[in-house]
Design a protein around this motif. Structure first.
Motif, PDB file in Angstrom:
ATOM      1  N   UNK A 168      67.757  27.612  66.592  1.00 46.71           N
ATOM      2  CA  UNK A 168      68.832  27.086  65.746  1.00 46.71           C
ATOM      3  C   UNK A 168      68.451  25.706  65.226  1.00 46.71           C
ATOM      4  N   UNK A 169      68.785  25.472  63.969  1.00 52.66           N
ATOM      5  CA  UNK A 169      68.458  24.211  63.309  1.00 52.66           C
ATOM      6  C   UNK A 169      69.738  23.496  62.909  1.00 52.66           C
ATOM      7  N   UNK A 183      49.559  29.227  55.402  1.00 49.20           N
ATOM      8  CA  UNK A 183      49.976  29.545  56.768  1.00 49.20           C
ATOM      9  C   UNK A 183      50.474  28.255  57.407  1.00 49.20           C
ATOM     10  N   UNK A 184      51.765  28.204  57.710  1.00 46.92           N
ATOM     11  CA  UNK A 184      52.397  26.974  58.187  1.00 46.92           C
ATOM     12  C   UNK A 184      52.949  27.184  59.596  1.00 46.92           C
ATOM     13  N   UNK A 185      52.485  26.366  60.534  1.00 44.36           N
ATOM     14  CA  UNK A 185      52.958  26.440  61.917  1.00 44.36           C
ATOM     15  C   UNK A 185      53.564  25.096  62.299  1.00 44.36           C
ATOM     16  N   UNK A 186      54.797  25.130  62.726  1.00 40.82           N
ATOM     17  CA  UNK A 186      55.430  23.911  63.227  1.00 40.82           C
ATOM     18  C   UNK A 186      55.169  23.795  64.721  1.00 40.82           C
ATOM     19  N   UNK A 187      54.720  22.616  65.152  1.00 41.03           N
ATOM     20  CA  UNK A 187      54.633  22.300  66.575  1.00 41.03           C
ATOM     21  C   UNK A 187      55.667  21.215  66.842  1.00 41.03           C
ATOM     22  N   UNK A 188      56.683  21.556  67.596  1.00 40.05           N
ATOM     23  CA  UNK A 188      57.761  20.605  67.816  1.00 40.05           C
ATOM     24  C   UNK A 188      58.230  20.569  69.248  1.00 40.05           C
ATOM     25  N   UNK A 189      59.124  19.633  69.508  1.00 46.73           N
ATOM     26  CA  UNK A 189      59.804  19.577  70.789  1.00 46.73           C
ATOM     27  C   UNK A 189      61.229  20.056  70.599  1.00 46.73           C
ATOM     28  N   UNK A 190      61.809  20.579  71.661  1.00 45.13           N
ATOM     29  CA  UNK A 190      63.136  21.161  71.519  1.00 45.13           C
ATOM     30  C   UNK A 190      63.826  21.228  72.867  1.00 45.13           C
ATOM     31  N   UNK A 210      50.316  17.590  59.225  1.00 46.60           N
ATOM     32  CA  UNK A 210      51.209  16.744  58.440  1.00 46.60           C
ATOM     33  C   UNK A 210      52.490  16.449  59.197  1.00 46.60           C
ATOM     34  N   UNK A 211      52.927  15.184  59.157  1.00 49.04           N
ATOM     35  CA  UNK A 211      54.232  14.844  59.731  1.00 49.04           C
ATOM     36  C   UNK A 211      55.295  14.995  58.657  1.00 49.04           C
ATOM     37  N   UNK A 212      56.386  15.625  59.043  1.00 49.12           N
ATOM     38  CA  UNK A 212      57.462  15.900  58.087  1.00 49.12           C
ATOM     39  C   UNK A 212      58.624  14.938  58.209  1.00 49.12           C
ATOM     40  N   UNK A 213      58.662  14.158  59.307  1.00 50.33           N
ATOM     41  CA  UNK A 213      59.880  13.434  59.596  1.00 50.33           C
ATOM     42  C   UNK A 213      60.913  14.398  60.161  1.00 50.33           C
ATOM     43  N   UNK A 214      62.147  13.923  60.282  1.00 49.29           N
ATOM     44  CA  UNK A 214      63.186  14.698  60.943  1.00 49.29           C
ATOM     45  C   UNK A 214      64.157  15.288  59.930  1.00 49.29           C
ATOM     46  N   UNK A 215      64.493  16.566  60.107  1.00 46.08           N
ATOM     47  CA  UNK A 215      65.620  17.144  59.400  1.00 46.08           C
ATOM     48  C   UNK A 215      65.293  18.046  58.226  1.00 46.08           C
ATOM     49  N   UNK A 216      66.231  18.928  57.879  1.00 45.68           N
ATOM     50  CA  UNK A 216      66.044  19.877  56.776  1.00 45.68           C
ATOM     51  C   UNK A 216      65.840  19.212  55.417  1.00 45.68           C
ATOM     52  N   UNK A 217      66.423  18.026  55.205  1.00 47.41           N
ATOM     53  CA  UNK A 217      66.242  17.348  53.925  1.00 47.41           C
ATOM     54  C   UNK A 217      64.788  16.948  53.715  1.00 47.41           C
ATOM     55  N   UNK A 259      66.999  22.624  67.410  1.00 44.42           N
ATOM     56  CA  UNK A 259      66.211  21.507  66.879  1.00 44.42           C
ATOM     57  C   UNK A 259      66.653  21.215  65.446  1.00 44.42           C
ATOM     58  N   UNK A 260      65.768  20.669  64.575  1.00 42.99           N
ATOM     59  CA  UNK A 260      66.246  20.189  63.280  1.00 42.99           C
ATOM     60  C   UNK A 260      65.379  20.553  62.076  1.00 42.99           C
ATOM     61  N   UNK A 261      64.442  21.505  62.215  1.00 45.21           N
ATOM     62  CA  UNK A 261      63.577  21.815  61.069  1.00 45.21           C
ATOM     63  C   UNK A 261      63.317  23.297  60.797  1.00 45.21           C
ATOM     64  N   UNK A 262      63.316  24.134  61.822  1.00 45.41           N
ATOM     65  CA  UNK A 262      62.756  25.481  61.703  1.00 45.41           C
ATOM     66  C   UNK A 262      63.377  26.346  60.615  1.00 45.41           C
ATOM     67  N   UNK A 263      64.694  26.430  60.551  1.00 37.15           N
ATOM     68  CA  UNK A 263      65.311  27.342  59.577  1.00 37.15           C
ATOM     69  C   UNK A 263      64.972  26.946  58.143  1.00 37.15           C
ATOM     70  N   UNK A 264      64.876  25.644  57.893  1.00 39.37           N
ATOM     71  CA  UNK A 264      64.523  25.175  56.551  1.00 39.37           C
ATOM     72  C   UNK A 264      63.079  25.548  56.210  1.00 39.37           C
TER      73      UNK A 264
END
Length: 290
Positions: free
Chosen positions: A197-198, A111-118, A74-81, A237-242
């Protein structure tokens, strides 16, 4: 048990959840998050079979099978919101009876795994490497909208605030640990680990200066130098902590995997940023399928 009002749990006319446009049977228990909608197919091209695909706004979802394991990408888009929307609606799909609008008696853990760039903040974590986030450090403040004190690492937060002389006008930084269960599945000698850090934005919130002065020009250096129990902040980056915060509050496992395409300490950028992302996708799929 009181029903959840239509204004709070919003459904589409076909009964699917509002933003994601999904129904419960269309979601696997193993989920991969990517930020970019175009990256969804870059993950699912490796699948043995595809059973479902849909997109609404920036939220694209494909569910299929990889080496016998049912996985949703699933694509989440960018950011904690955006993460706030995705996490709450995913949880609703598996843990709320959408017809009767009441929480289910039996809890389903995802079980949720984020694959991102950073971008790496440490000189010794080079471009094209992988980083697993042992902790998510949030600068965005989103999680403070929830009753979250019980899941936070307050001693680390206090040390970070003191070390950086964090401005009281900003949201209090929050720190949440990942899922140890997923970390054990995903870690290897190919992977660095530390604190991800997010930030709540890409430019000023990450210390980039174009035409606007920023509140603390030295903040990135302070973040680079922070260390607690031999653990450093590895990347930004912009998602992990959320993801970590809401997963823990909702009773799900979460772990964030990042392909490092830039090194802020060295001022370097990957000569081929698509290559480490592709390698991380294959690495993560194989680990989840084991």
């Amino acid at each position: 048990m009181n029903k959840i009002a239509p204004s709070e749990l919003i459904l589409n006319p076909d009964g699917s959840i509002y933003h994601l446009n999904l129904k419960p049977e269309q979601v696997a228990n193993n989920i991969i998050f990517v930020g970019d909608q175009n990256r969804v197919s870059k993950v699912t091209k490796h699948f043995d079979s595809i059973e479902f695909e849909i997109q609404k706004r920036e939220f694209k979802t494909i569910t299929g099978t990889y080496k016998g394991k049912r996985i949703t990408v699933m694509s989440t888009g960018i950011g904690p919101d955006n993460i706030d929307i995705v996490m709450n609606e995913l949880d609703a799909l598996v843990n709320i009876d959408l017809v009767n609008r009441v929480p289910k008696k039996t809890h389903t853990k995802l079980n949720i795994v984020r694959i991102g760039t950073s971008g790496s903040l440490q000189a010794d974590i080079p471009v094209d490497s992988f980083v697993l986030a042992k902790y998510g450090l949030g600068f965005d403040g989103m999680l403070h909208s929830y009753d979250c004190e019980a899941i936070l690492e307050a001693d680390v937060e206090d040390a970070f605030i003191k070390h950086t002389n964090w401005s009281p006008r900003k949201a209090r930084p929050y720190i949440v640990k990942n899922s140890s269960e997923l970390e054990e599945k995903l870690i290897s000698d190919k992977v660095f680990s530390g604190v991800t850090a997010t930030a709540g934005g890409f430019y000023g919130p990450q210390g980039r200066v174009l035409r606007l002065a920023i509140q603390d020009p030295e903040l990135n250096k302070k973040i680079d130098n922070f260390e607690f129990n031999n653990t450093k902040v590895t990347n930004l980056e912009m998602e992990t902590s959320a993801i970590y915060g809401l997963s823990k509050l909702l009773g799900h496992n979460a772990c964030s995997m990042n392909a490092i395409i830039a090194n802020r300490a060295n001022g370097t950028f990957s000569p081929d940023p698509y290559k480490p992302v592709e390698e991380l996708i294959v690495y993560t799929l194989n680990k989840l399928a084991q």
